[in-house]
Design a protein around this motif. Structure first.
Motif, short mmCIF file in Angstrom:
data_model
loop_
_atom_site.label_atom_id
_atom_site.label_comp_id
_atom_site.label_asym_id
_atom_site.label_seq_id
_atom_site.Cartn_x
_atom_site.Cartn_y
_atom_site.Cartn_z
N VAL A 130 -2.06 -7.83 -4.19
CA VAL A 130 -1.61 -6.42 -4.20
C VAL A 130 -1.75 -5.78 -2.83
O VAL A 130 -0.98 -4.87 -2.49
CB VAL A 130 -2.38 -5.62 -5.28
CG1 VAL A 130 -2.01 -6.14 -6.66
CG2 VAL A 130 -3.88 -5.66 -5.08
N ASN A 131 -2.71 -6.24 -2.02
CA ASN A 131 -2.82 -5.73 -0.65
C ASN A 131 -1.57 -6.12 0.15
O ASN A 131 -1.01 -5.29 0.88
CB ASN A 131 -4.07 -6.29 0.02
CG ASN A 131 -4.51 -5.45 1.22
OD1 ASN A 131 -3.69 -4.96 1.98
ND2 ASN A 131 -5.79 -5.29 1.39
N MET A 132 -1.14 -7.37 -0.02
CA MET A 132 0.11 -7.79 0.64
C MET A 132 1.29 -7.00 0.08
O MET A 132 2.24 -6.69 0.81
CB MET A 132 0.32 -9.28 0.43
CG MET A 132 -0.73 -10.16 1.11
SD MET A 132 -0.74 -10.02 2.91
CE MET A 132 0.78 -10.88 3.33
N LEU A 149 -2.91 -0.53 -7.77
CA LEU A 149 -3.48 -1.80 -8.23
C LEU A 149 -4.55 -2.30 -7.26
O LEU A 149 -5.53 -2.92 -7.68
CB LEU A 149 -2.37 -2.84 -8.37
CG LEU A 149 -1.40 -2.65 -9.54
CD1 LEU A 149 -0.26 -3.67 -9.46
CD2 LEU A 149 -2.13 -2.77 -10.88
N LEU A 150 -4.36 -2.03 -5.97
CA LEU A 150 -5.36 -2.40 -4.97
C LEU A 150 -6.69 -1.71 -5.26
O LEU A 150 -7.76 -2.33 -5.20
CB LEU A 150 -4.86 -2.04 -3.57
CG LEU A 150 -5.82 -2.29 -2.41
CD1 LEU A 150 -6.17 -3.77 -2.31
CD2 LEU A 150 -5.20 -1.81 -1.09
N ALA A 151 -6.63 -0.42 -5.59
CA ALA A 151 -7.85 0.32 -5.93
C ALA A 151 -8.51 -0.27 -7.17
O ALA A 151 -9.73 -0.39 -7.25
CB ALA A 151 -7.52 1.79 -6.14
N LEU A 152 -7.71 -0.67 -8.16
CA LEU A 152 -8.24 -1.19 -9.42
C LEU A 152 -8.88 -2.57 -9.24
O LEU A 152 -10.02 -2.80 -9.65
CB LEU A 152 -7.12 -1.27 -10.46
CG LEU A 152 -7.51 -1.81 -11.84
CD1 LEU A 152 -8.55 -0.91 -12.49
CD2 LEU A 152 -6.28 -1.95 -12.71
N VAL A 172 -18.08 6.20 -7.46
CA VAL A 172 -17.60 6.99 -6.32
C VAL A 172 -16.27 6.43 -5.80
O VAL A 172 -15.32 7.17 -5.52
CB VAL A 172 -18.65 7.00 -5.20
CG1 VAL A 172 -18.11 7.70 -3.95
CG2 VAL A 172 -19.93 7.68 -5.66
N TYR A 173 -16.21 5.10 -5.70
CA TYR A 173 -15.00 4.43 -5.22
C TYR A 173 -13.81 4.76 -6.13
O TYR A 173 -12.70 5.06 -5.67
CB TYR A 173 -15.25 2.93 -5.19
CG TYR A 173 -14.11 2.10 -4.64
CD1 TYR A 173 -13.77 2.15 -3.30
CD2 TYR A 173 -13.38 1.23 -5.47
CE1 TYR A 173 -12.74 1.38 -2.79
CE2 TYR A 173 -12.35 0.47 -4.97
CZ TYR A 173 -12.03 0.53 -3.64
OH TYR A 173 -11.00 -0.22 -3.14
N GLY A 227 -7.53 8.10 1.86
CA GLY A 227 -8.66 7.74 1.00
C GLY A 227 -9.01 6.28 1.11
O GLY A 227 -10.19 5.91 1.15
N LYS A 228 -8.00 5.43 1.17
CA LYS A 228 -8.26 4.00 1.35
C LYS A 228 -8.66 3.68 2.78
O LYS A 228 -9.45 2.77 3.03
CB LYS A 228 -7.01 3.21 0.95
CG LYS A 228 -7.16 1.69 1.02
CD LYS A 228 -8.22 1.19 0.06
CE LYS A 228 -7.83 1.43 -1.39
NZ LYS A 228 -8.90 1.00 -2.31
#
Length: 647
Positions: A130-132, A149-152, A172-173, A227-228
């Motif tokens: 998902v990062n890609m 999805l990256l956050a999840l 917190v994240y 945020g990321k």
């Protein structure tokens, strides 16, 4: 940026760099579950390696400023998934896939002291996918889906240890990710409503007609992606998540995943809000000015808090905040300077994307080696580790010289170029506030030197001299080789600074609306001139003075006051909001009871008495509720059938 056109190459490589790890994650998990765990680990490393190779294969198509685009339509008829890679996205994709490959290989040894290793590798590779996806997404909708999805998926890496601290950090994240995701979504929706497009291509003409609304859209998107990235004031998750996550995951969170946010900010300020006409003059002075100052605050907060940390990973987390601030200074300066001088800012920031990924991942891997051999991350509990871990000691020096900006190491190049961009922003209009920002930049450089000195001295040279070091062994070979590969690149980039500039960064600048003369100057820039070397000497002198003063006053052994932290300020604000809400609710409830008792109840009793014998259909009865639900479901079904037929 060159608009997406029919001249772009249509091949599946961008889709493959998402699909290979997406499918491979489950393959490695199944192998680890039904066969042997270590084979699942090797499979995960193989998948990460194939992803890196696939990414590298895109270079011939984009190396000269070309583009790749691809659309997946077989998986969905509602919304085709588009992928797009240009020279700009390629830099992020290459850095991401390379460091992820090294981290996965490093993890094979590291997880020997971890639990639930199959789950760890599953989410490690899913997060890669998902990062890609964020980087190669072809429009804002696809980027947003992958961003969420990256956050999840990365949340599962943060809470992997399943301790109370990890769950608190995960909370917190999650909250920061949810809030920033919402801000990003609102920004994208506003952009779509006013331009009619989800494209990541230039929307400069339409945006210019929006007046002050364009600043709101830019602010929401920068905050959402920020945020990321870990920019102020939504940086609070970094120092909580990094210490509790497994070290390879911490390295990826710090060195790579924050770049997904940076990528989004780059796309916003450097593509969507800039003209597609390469010869068009433009600038975003208001946006650039505020980005510069947010970046300065972010970076300043980072180095100060880093100096007061005892846990290595927490120190490196605050260091990441500071380094992301430096990177954002270049982005802000580029937006402020626009067509004439923006090349310097973008070049410095893009260069820093690669440099920070290298030395920060190396430092986290070194922290992992130390923890693997000593069982602690607290510098106050460490002995003179240079005696027992000489190779790790040397690798740590190389990485710290990179982050401190020592000439002949990679960090010096990008920091010098960013410094040039900031000074050019000041020189453009003589704004004294930007002159102060340039001075603060040098102090931030000194702060970086100060916490670097603390890390190397407290961990390897002094520390707890009474600590027993007889049982401490050298770094495991696979872990040392992983760090050694990165350290080699740190030195090579420092020795040959124009190689990266000319082969990866200049093609990006040439596809943006930037002065060709400025681009040519940056591609051949000489960073080893007297003025630049003097600036480095100044920063190192400030850093040595800061560390010496903190050491004499014993400040570097103390913790930062908890009452004076952003977390505590946020908690105070939330408590105030909660208390205010309770007062409002209590007052409202009292008022409602008064109105209900003295006004509505007498009226209702009168109406009820008059219609007591009438048998009316009651919508609030069970039949009424069921009928209402039936109508809602029927309407939704009709809408879905209509949508499918239309698409």
């Amino acid at each position: 940026m060159i608009p997406m056109s029919t001249q772009a190459t249509t091949i599946s490589l961008p889709a493959l760099v998402v699909l290979i790890p997406l499918i491979g994650a489950f393959i490695s998990y199944i192998i680890g579950r039904v066969w042997r765990e270590k084979y699942g680990h090797y499979t995960a490393a193989f998948i990460a390696t194939i992803t890196f190779i696939t990414t590298a294969l895109m270079y011939p198509y984009i190396g000269g400023g070309g583009e790749i685009e691809y659309t997946l339509t077989s998986l969905t008829t509602m919304y085709p998934i588009t992928f797009y890679v240009d020279s700009f996205a390629f830099i992020f994709a290459l850095a991401t896939s390379f460091i992820w490959m090294v981290a996965t290989i490093y993890s094979i040894t590291y997880v020997k002291k971890e639990h639930a290793t199959n789950r760890y590798f599953l989410f490690l590779i899913l997060t890669l996918a998902v990062n890609m996806g964020v980087i190669v997404g072809g429009d804002l909708f696809v980027i947003y889906i992958f961003f969420e999805l990256l956050a999840l998926f990365s949340l599962m890496l943060v809470i992997h240890e399943q301790t109370r601290e990890s769950y608190e950090a995960g909370k917190v994240y999650f909250y920061v990710g949810a809030f920033c995701g919402l801000m990003l979504l609102i920004g994208i929706i506003l952009l779509y409503m006013n331009t009619g497009s989800m494209s990541i291509d230039s929307r400069f003409g339409e945006i210019e007609e929006l007046g002050n609304l364009k600043y709101l859209i830019a602010g929401l998107m920068i905050l959402g992606f920020g945020g990321k990235a870990g920019i102020f004031p939504v940086h609070i998750w970094l120092p909580k998540a990094h210490p509790v996550a497994p070290t390879p995951a911490s390295a990826l969170l710090s060195a790579i995943m924050v770049k997904a946010g940076i990528y989004g900010i780059f796309r916003t300020t450097g593509t969507i809000f800039t003209p597609s006409d390469l010869a068009a003059a433009w600038s975003l002075p208001e946006i650039g000015y505020w980005v510069i100052w947010i970046a300065i605050i972010t970076s300043f907060i980072g180095w100060i808090f880093a100096l007061f940390q005892d846990n290595i990973k927490t120190l490196l987390a605050y260091s990441t905040i500071s380094q992301i601030g430096l990177l954002m200074i270049g982005v802000g300066a580029a937006a402020y300077l626009g067509y004439e001088g923006g090349a310097m800012g973008y070049a410095g920031s893009l260069y820093h994307v690669a440099n920070h990924a290298l030395y920060k991942s190396a430092l986290f891997f070194i922290a992992g080696i130390i923890y693997f051999r000593t069982g602690t991350l607290k510098m106050s509990e460490m002995g003179q580790l240079y005696k027992k871990m000489p190779i790790t000691f040397i690798l740590c020096i190389i990485a710290l010289l990179g982050i401190a900006g020592m000439p002949l190491f990679n960090g010096y190049v990008s920091k010098t170029i960013i410094h040039h961009a900031l000074y050019d922003a000041y020189a453009l209009n003589g704004d004294q506030a930007l002159y102060i920002a340039e001075i603060l930049f040098k102090i931030i450089g000194g702060g970086t030197v100060a916490y670097s000195l603390k890390l190397i001295i407290s961990t390897f040279l002094t520390g707890n001299k009474n600590k027993e070091t007889k049982e401490i062994k050298k770094a495991p070979k696979l872990m040392a080789v992983s760090v050694g590969a990165i350290a080699t690149l740190i030195i090579l980039i420092g020795l040959f600074p124009t190689t990266l500039l000319q082969n990866l960064i200049t093609p990006v600048l040439e596809t943006h609306a930037l002065n060709p003369e400025s681009v040519a100057y940056v591609s051949e820039i000489n960073v080893f001139i007297t003025e630049d070397l003097t600036a480095v000497i100044t920063s190192f002198a400030i850093g040595i003075a800061l560390y010496t003063g903190a050491y004499i006053l014993k400040l570097e052994t103390r913790s930062w006051p908890n009452w004076f932290t952003v977390n505590n300020i946020y908690n105070t604000i939330l408590k105030s909001i909660t208390a205010t809400s309770k007062i409002i609710n209590t007052t409202g409830a009292t008022f409602n009871r008064y109105v209900s008792t003295n006004i509505f109840e007498p009226i209702l009793k009168s109406i009820t008495a008059q219609k007591q014998e009438q048998k009316n259909y009651d919508i609030d009865s069970g039949r009424g509720v069921s009928f209402a639900i039936f109508l809602i479901v029927l309407m939704l079904a009709i809408y879905m059938i209509y949508s499918i037929l239309m698409f």
